[in-house]
Motif scaffolding. Structure first.
Motif, mmCIF file in Angstrom:
data_model
loop_
_atom_site.group_PDB
_atom_site.id
_atom_site.type_symbol
_atom_site.label_atom_id
_atom_site.label_comp_id
_atom_site.label_asym_id
_atom_site.label_seq_id
_atom_site.Cartn_x
_atom_site.Cartn_y
_atom_site.Cartn_z
ATOM 1 N N ILE A 4 -9.721 8.097 -23.012
ATOM 2 C CA ILE A 4 -10.329 6.853 -23.487
ATOM 3 C C ILE A 4 -9.948 5.735 -22.524
ATOM 4 C CG2 ILE A 4 -10.502 5.185 -25.379
ATOM 5 C CD1 ILE A 4 -10.056 7.441 -27.336
ATOM 6 N N CYS A 8 -12.659 0.601 -24.819
ATOM 7 C CA CYS A 8 -12.224 0.715 -26.219
ATOM 8 C C CYS A 8 -11.318 -0.443 -26.651
ATOM 9 C CB CYS A 8 -11.486 2.042 -26.433
ATOM 10 S SG CYS A 8 -10.931 2.337 -28.127
ATOM 11 N N VAL A 11 -11.951 -3.104 -29.352
ATOM 12 C CA VAL A 11 -13.193 -2.709 -30.014
ATOM 13 C C VAL A 11 -12.862 -1.717 -31.131
ATOM 14 C CG1 VAL A 11 -15.442 -1.595 -29.751
ATOM 15 C CG2 VAL A 11 -14.599 -3.109 -27.960
ATOM 16 N N LEU A 12 -12.216 -0.629 -30.764
ATOM 17 C CA LEU A 12 -11.765 0.388 -31.731
ATOM 18 C C LEU A 12 -12.842 0.742 -32.756
ATOM 19 C CD1 LEU A 12 -9.203 -1.974 -31.413
ATOM 20 C CD2 LEU A 12 -7.986 0.021 -32.225
ATOM 21 N N ASP A 13 -13.972 1.149 -32.256
ATOM 22 C CA ASP A 13 -15.079 1.516 -33.150
ATOM 23 C C ASP A 13 -14.721 2.680 -34.084
ATOM 24 O OD1 ASP A 13 -18.229 1.387 -33.563
ATOM 25 O OD2 ASP A 13 -17.615 3.484 -33.452
ATOM 26 N N LYS A 14 -13.965 3.612 -33.552
ATOM 27 C CA LYS A 14 -13.464 4.794 -34.294
ATOM 28 C C LYS A 14 -14.510 5.840 -34.659
ATOM 29 C CE LYS A 14 -9.621 2.180 -36.257
ATOM 30 N NZ LYS A 14 -8.883 1.826 -37.469
ATOM 31 N N ALA A 15 -15.716 5.724 -34.157
ATOM 32 C CA ALA A 15 -16.704 6.781 -34.410
ATOM 33 C C ALA A 15 -16.198 8.102 -33.841
ATOM 34 C CB ALA A 15 -18.039 6.415 -33.769
ATOM 35 N N CYS A 16 -15.430 8.017 -32.775
ATOM 36 C CA CYS A 16 -14.919 9.232 -32.116
ATOM 37 C C CYS A 16 -14.039 10.057 -33.034
ATOM 38 C CB CYS A 16 -14.155 8.843 -30.853
ATOM 39 S SG CYS A 16 -12.831 7.630 -31.108
ATOM 40 N N LEU A 32 -7.592 3.356 -28.884
ATOM 41 C CA LEU A 32 -7.223 4.690 -29.292
ATOM 42 C C LEU A 32 -6.921 5.534 -28.055
ATOM 43 C CD1 LEU A 32 -8.374 3.527 -31.895
ATOM 44 C CD2 LEU A 32 -9.320 5.778 -32.396
ATOM 45 N N CYS A 49 -19.308 7.378 -28.811
ATOM 46 C CA CYS A 49 -18.686 6.066 -28.611
ATOM 47 C C CYS A 49 -19.755 5.048 -28.206
ATOM 48 C CB CYS A 49 -17.604 6.133 -27.537
ATOM 49 S SG CYS A 49 -16.929 4.499 -27.172
ATOM 50 N N PRO A 50 -19.934 3.978 -28.990
ATOM 51 C CA PRO A 50 -21.004 3.006 -28.718
ATOM 52 C C PRO A 50 -20.798 2.202 -27.448
ATOM 53 C CG PRO A 50 -19.604 2.204 -30.478
ATOM 54 C CD PRO A 50 -19.162 3.615 -30.184
ATOM 55 N N VAL A 51 -19.568 2.176 -26.935
ATOM 56 C CA VAL A 51 -19.314 1.421 -25.710
ATOM 57 C C VAL A 51 -19.006 2.332 -24.520
ATOM 58 C CG1 VAL A 51 -18.611 -0.702 -26.892
ATOM 59 C CG2 VAL A 51 -16.888 1.046 -26.376
ATOM 60 N N ILE A 54 -15.318 6.833 -23.459
ATOM 61 C CA ILE A 54 -14.707 8.161 -23.333
ATOM 62 C C ILE A 54 -15.330 8.972 -22.193
ATOM 63 C CG2 ILE A 54 -14.103 10.274 -24.565
ATOM 64 C CD1 ILE A 54 -14.568 8.778 -27.193
HETATM 65 FE FE1 F3S Z 1 -12.786 3.404 -29.033
HETATM 66 FE FE2 F3S Z 1 -15.202 4.309 -28.741
HETATM 67 FE FE3 F3S Z 1 -13.537 5.636 -30.192
HETATM 68 S S1 F3S Z 1 -14.605 2.176 -28.976
HETATM 69 S S2 F3S Z 1 -12.230 4.063 -31.045
HETATM 70 S S3 F3S Z 1 -13.344 5.276 -28.027
HETATM 71 S S4 F3S Z 1 -15.665 5.357 -30.600
#
Ligand code: F3S
Ligand code: F3S
Length: 105
Positions: A4, A8, A11-16, A32, A49-51, A54
């Protein structure tokens, strides 16, 4: 291992997390981190991951190469916890991440 990177941070979207079959994506304070020994290289986390934070280790963009070490070194004092869900949020970041100015908007 997958890695990662800086996108990230803050942001920490956490979809992963929901995609990882071995629960090896651990939460720090600002991003993360993927455990390099627990990751089974399945690739499931990368497209969600929206951004686009990864990458497979060989595909990390040059500007973010240091994040390979950041993911590995994050676990230096943690060993192999064997599961992020039971571990919960870890109250630290790798120094490289902790030193970054606020990211995103
Ligand atoms: Fe980070 Fe993307 Fe996961 S923003 S928490 S690596 S979905
Ligand atoms: Fe987990 Fe597979 Fe990514 S093992 S960290 S979802 S490459």
């Amino acid at each position: 291992t997958y890695v990662i990177t800086q996108a990230c941070v803050d942001v920490l979207d956490k979809a992963c997390i929901d995609e990882c079959p071995v629960d090896c994506i651990y939460e720090g304070e600002r991003m993360l981190y993927i455990h390099p020994d627990e990751c089974v290289d399945c690739g499931a986390c990368e497209p969600v991951c929206p951004v686009e934070a990864i990458y497979y280790e060989d595909d990390v963009p040059d500007k973010w190469k240091d994040f390979y070490d950041a993911n590995v070194e994050f676990f230096s004092d943690l060993g192999s916890p064997g599961g992020a869900a039971k571990t919960g949020k870890i109250a630290k970041d790798h120094p490289l991440v902790a030193a970054l100015p606020p990211q995103g908007e």
